[in-house]
Design an enzyme around this catalytic site. Structure first.
Site, PDB file in Angstrom:
ATOM      1  N   HIS A  21       0.854  -1.193   0.000  1.00  0.00           N
ATOM      2  CA  HIS A  21       0.000   0.000   0.000  1.00  0.00           C
ATOM      3  C   HIS A  21       0.890   1.244   0.000  1.00  0.00           C
ATOM      4  CE1 HIS A  21      -2.625   3.144   1.631  1.00  0.00           C
ATOM      5  NE2 HIS A  21      -3.644   2.421   1.192  1.00  0.00           N
ATOM      6  N   ASP A  23       0.901   4.162   1.467  1.00  0.00           N
ATOM      7  CA  ASP A  23       1.272   4.697   2.781  1.00  0.00           C
ATOM      8  C   ASP A  23       2.226   3.764   3.516  1.00  0.00           C
ATOM      9  OD1 ASP A  23      -0.360   6.917   2.396  1.00  0.00           O
ATOM     10  OD2 ASP A  23      -2.095   5.958   3.325  1.00  0.00           O
ATOM     11  N   LYS A  24       2.043   2.459   3.338  1.00  0.00           N
ATOM     12  CA  LYS A  24       2.923   1.494   4.000  1.00  0.00           C
ATOM     13  C   LYS A  24       4.303   1.447   3.344  1.00  0.00           C
ATOM     14  CE  LYS A  24       1.457   0.516   7.589  1.00  0.00           C
ATOM     15  NZ  LYS A  24       2.322   1.008   8.633  1.00  0.00           N
ATOM     16  N   GLU A  49      10.575  11.511   7.089  1.00  0.00           N
ATOM     17  CA  GLU A  49       9.290  11.317   6.422  1.00  0.00           C
ATOM     18  C   GLU A  49       9.533  10.839   4.988  1.00  0.00           C
ATOM     19  OE1 GLU A  49       6.944  11.619   8.469  1.00  0.00           O
ATOM     20  OE2 GLU A  49       7.878  12.885   9.984  1.00  0.00           O
ATOM     21  N   GLU A  62      14.872  15.411   9.281  1.00  0.00           N
ATOM     22  CA  GLU A  62      16.038  15.842  10.043  1.00  0.00           C
ATOM     23  C   GLU A  62      16.744  14.629  10.635  1.00  0.00           C
ATOM     24  OE1 GLU A  62      12.992  18.273   9.310  1.00  0.00           O
ATOM     25  OE2 GLU A  62      12.774  17.097  11.154  1.00  0.00           O
ATOM     26  N   LYS A 176      -5.788  -4.230   0.585  1.00  0.00           N
ATOM     27  CA  LYS A 176      -6.412  -3.822   1.836  1.00  0.00           C
ATOM     28  C   LYS A 176      -7.327  -4.938   2.322  1.00  0.00           C
ATOM     29  CE  LYS A 176      -7.469   0.579   2.269  1.00  0.00           C
ATOM     30  NZ  LYS A 176      -8.085   1.932   2.108  1.00  0.00           N
ATOM     31  N   PHE A 245      -8.754  -4.158  -9.963  1.00  0.00           N
ATOM     32  CA  PHE A 245      -7.740  -3.473  -9.167  1.00  0.00           C
ATOM     33  C   PHE A 245      -6.374  -3.792  -9.780  1.00  0.00           C
ATOM     34  CE2 PHE A 245      -6.254  -2.831  -4.427  1.00  0.00           C
ATOM     35  CZ  PHE A 245      -5.423  -1.801  -4.831  1.00  0.00           C
ATOM     36  N   ASP A 253      -2.506   5.683  -5.983  1.00  0.00           N
ATOM     37  CA  ASP A 253      -2.683   6.670  -4.909  1.00  0.00           C
ATOM     38  C   ASP A 253      -1.320   7.125  -4.409  1.00  0.00           C
ATOM     39  OD1 ASP A 253      -5.683   6.673  -4.123  1.00  0.00           O
ATOM     40  OD2 ASP A 253      -5.193   4.541  -4.196  1.00  0.00           O
ATOM     41  N   ALA A 254      -1.221   8.385  -4.049  1.00  0.00           N
ATOM     42  CA  ALA A 254      -0.018   8.886  -3.398  1.00  0.00           C
ATOM     43  C   ALA A 254       0.084   8.303  -1.993  1.00  0.00           C
ATOM     44  CB  ALA A 254      -0.047  10.409  -3.336  1.00  0.00           C
ATOM     45  N   ARG A 259       0.222   7.709   7.878  1.00  0.00           N
ATOM     46  CA  ARG A 259      -1.219   7.817   7.626  1.00  0.00           C
ATOM     47  C   ARG A 259      -1.979   6.545   7.986  1.00  0.00           C
ATOM     48  NH1 ARG A 259      -2.560  11.044   2.100  1.00  0.00           N
ATOM     49  NH2 ARG A 259      -1.870   9.074   1.176  1.00  0.00           N
ATOM     50  N   LYS A 260      -1.305   5.572   8.597  1.00  0.00           N
ATOM     51  CA  LYS A 260      -1.986   4.324   8.960  1.00  0.00           C
ATOM     52  C   LYS A 260      -1.745   4.008  10.435  1.00  0.00           C
ATOM     53  CE  LYS A 260      -3.953   3.446   5.059  1.00  0.00           C
ATOM     54  NZ  LYS A 260      -4.095   4.879   4.739  1.00  0.00           N
ATOM     55  N   LYS A 280      11.076   7.523  13.174  1.00  0.00           N
ATOM     56  CA  LYS A 280      11.499   8.252  14.370  1.00  0.00           C
ATOM     57  C   LYS A 280      12.424   7.403  15.227  1.00  0.00           C
ATOM     58  CE  LYS A 280       7.084  10.733  14.509  1.00  0.00           C
ATOM     59  NZ  LYS A 280       5.804  10.925  15.220  1.00  0.00           N
ATOM     60  N   LYS A 284      11.830  10.066  20.442  1.00  0.00           N
ATOM     61  CA  LYS A 284      10.487  10.553  20.119  1.00  0.00           C
ATOM     62  C   LYS A 284       9.479   9.660  20.842  1.00  0.00           C
ATOM     63  CE  LYS A 284      12.921  12.622  16.772  1.00  0.00           C
ATOM     64  NZ  LYS A 284      14.401  12.620  16.818  1.00  0.00           N
ATOM     65  N   ASP A 286       6.367   9.569  20.773  1.00  0.00           N
ATOM     66  CA  ASP A 286       5.309   9.020  19.931  1.00  0.00           C
ATOM     67  C   ASP A 286       5.542   7.541  19.703  1.00  0.00           C
ATOM     68  OD1 ASP A 286       3.825  11.309  19.541  1.00  0.00           O
ATOM     69  OD2 ASP A 286       4.838  11.880  17.687  1.00  0.00           O
TER      70      ASP A 286
END
Length: 396
Positions: A21, A23-24, A49, A62, A176, A245, A253-254, A259-260, A280, A284, A286
């Protein structure tokens, strides 16, 4: 057909996406960069990123490291990550050999560095940013994970296995999955009753028919993953419901890192503080505090102190000690104890300062790329130290 849940029961749904995918792809590339830095410099500070579109991948962010990593070396890391996923032809949406790779990496802000880690002992390292993170655990599965999330993730992983092994040669990397389960609430604990609906949308080549897709997905993907006890004549299947598909991956898709985050965590159960994991380093919070909160929650459930648990921690940038710790057992706490007792147990047994989390969970290792698809929790791998619950038997 829409079968309603039995009286007193309810339906809950979780989704997942495959490693192909868009995003993945980005999550895996970002964590491949983290691993590449940690292999050379365990003290590297990383915020990387990734974005992708048709035959293009860009990394930006960074990174401060003592290792001399050139833009060309970063580019090679990106290409190898795309290759490992299986993007080796333009018709799949991306070709690791020919795609345009853009590298825009700068050093970490010295303002952040001086406030977080410079000149500090491990125990005194401050949080890399403010925020609140959650951990969740439930006794409905041996992994202490929600069954909806577990099955959606495992079906996606099975798709990738069948593609990479050649068992289903018509499969392509993007895909998906989604699973709806009928549950009953047992005094706050979640008890799965049956699988209500399974959705799979998988990228495929030009030649395969819809009939073969449906047949193969049921026989080779769903059947080996979903326990037969949860399937019945009323289970609903939506298998490639759009009917086609072929165009997928970054062509369709970009993609962007982060985003997941619900797929990465608990499939909509529990809660999420909003911060992504991938790209990260563990200063961090997160990332590191979310792993620690899972460690805490799973330890409480596995010890028998509760059947279901949500843990929240919060931090301020540059401050070592968490600002708050919250524990909610959803009413499943062991008889004779309260959620406040659970909170006191957490405080006695876990040091949730960022530096101590990094030390205790051994987070300065190149273990992150393999985490970046199919969930960060509920997986059996000795590198995922937060999945080894702490023995709290003395607290019973």
């Amino acid at each position: 057909m829409n079968v309603e849940p039995a009286p007193g029961h309810f339906l809950f749904t979780s989704e997942s996406v495959n490693e192909g995918h868009p995003d993945k792809i980005c999550d895996q590339v970002s964590d491949a960069v983290v691993d590449a830095c940690f292999k050379l410099d365990p003290e590297a500070k990383i915020a990387c990123e990734t974005c992708t579109k048709t035959n293009m991948i860009m990394i930006f962010g960074e990174i401060t490291t003592s290792a001399n990593i050139t833009p060309e070396q970063y580019e090679q890391v990106v290409r190898e990550a795309a290759k490992s996923i299986g993007y080796d032809a333009e018709e799949k949406g991306l070709n690791y050999k020919t795609c345009n790779v853009i590298v825009a990496i700068e050093a970490q802000s010295p303002d952040i560095a001086q406030g977080v880690h410079v000149g500090r002992a491990v125990e005194d390292i401050g949080a890399g940013d403010q925020g609140h993170m959650f951990g969740y655990a439930t006794d409905e599965t041996p992994e202490c994970m929600p069954l909806t999330h577990l099955l959606a993730t495992q079906i996606g992983y099975r798709l990738t296995e069948a593609r990479k092994s050649g068992q289903l040669p018509w499969l392509r990397p993007d895909g998906k999955t989604q699973v709806t389960i009928e549950y009953k609430n047992d005094n706050g604990a979640m008890v799965p009753v049956r699988v209500h609906t399974i959705v799979i949308s998988t990228q495929h080549n030009e030649d395969v028919t819809q009939e073969q897709i449906v047949r193969d997905l049921k026989e080779f993907i769903i059947k080996p993953v979903v326990p037969a006890q949860y399937l019945d004549e009323n289970t609903i299947y939506h298998l490639n419901p759009s009917g086609r598909f072929v165009i997928g991956g970054p062509h369709g898709d970009a993609g962007l890192t982060g985003r997941k985050i619900i797929i990465d965590s608990y499939g909509g159960w529990g809660a999420h503080g909003g911060g992504a994991f991938s790209g990260k380093d563990p200063t961090k919070v997160d990332r590191s505090a979310a792993y620690a909160a899972r460690w805490v929650a799973k330890s409480l459930v596995r010890s028998g102190l509760c059947r279901r648990c949500l843990v929240q921690v919060s931090y301020a940038i540059g401050v070592a000690h968490p600002l708050s710790i919250f524990v909610d057992s959803y009413g499943t706490v062991k008889a004779g104890k309260t959620d406040r007792d659970l909170l006191d147990i957490v405080k006695r047994n876990f040091d949730l300062r960022p530096g101590c989390i990094i030390r205790d969970l051994k987070l300065k290792r190149p273990i992150y790329q393999k985490l970046a698809a199919y969930g960060h929790f509920g997986r059996e791998d000795p590198d995922f130290t937060w999945e080894a619950p702490k023995d709290l038997s003395s607290e019973l």
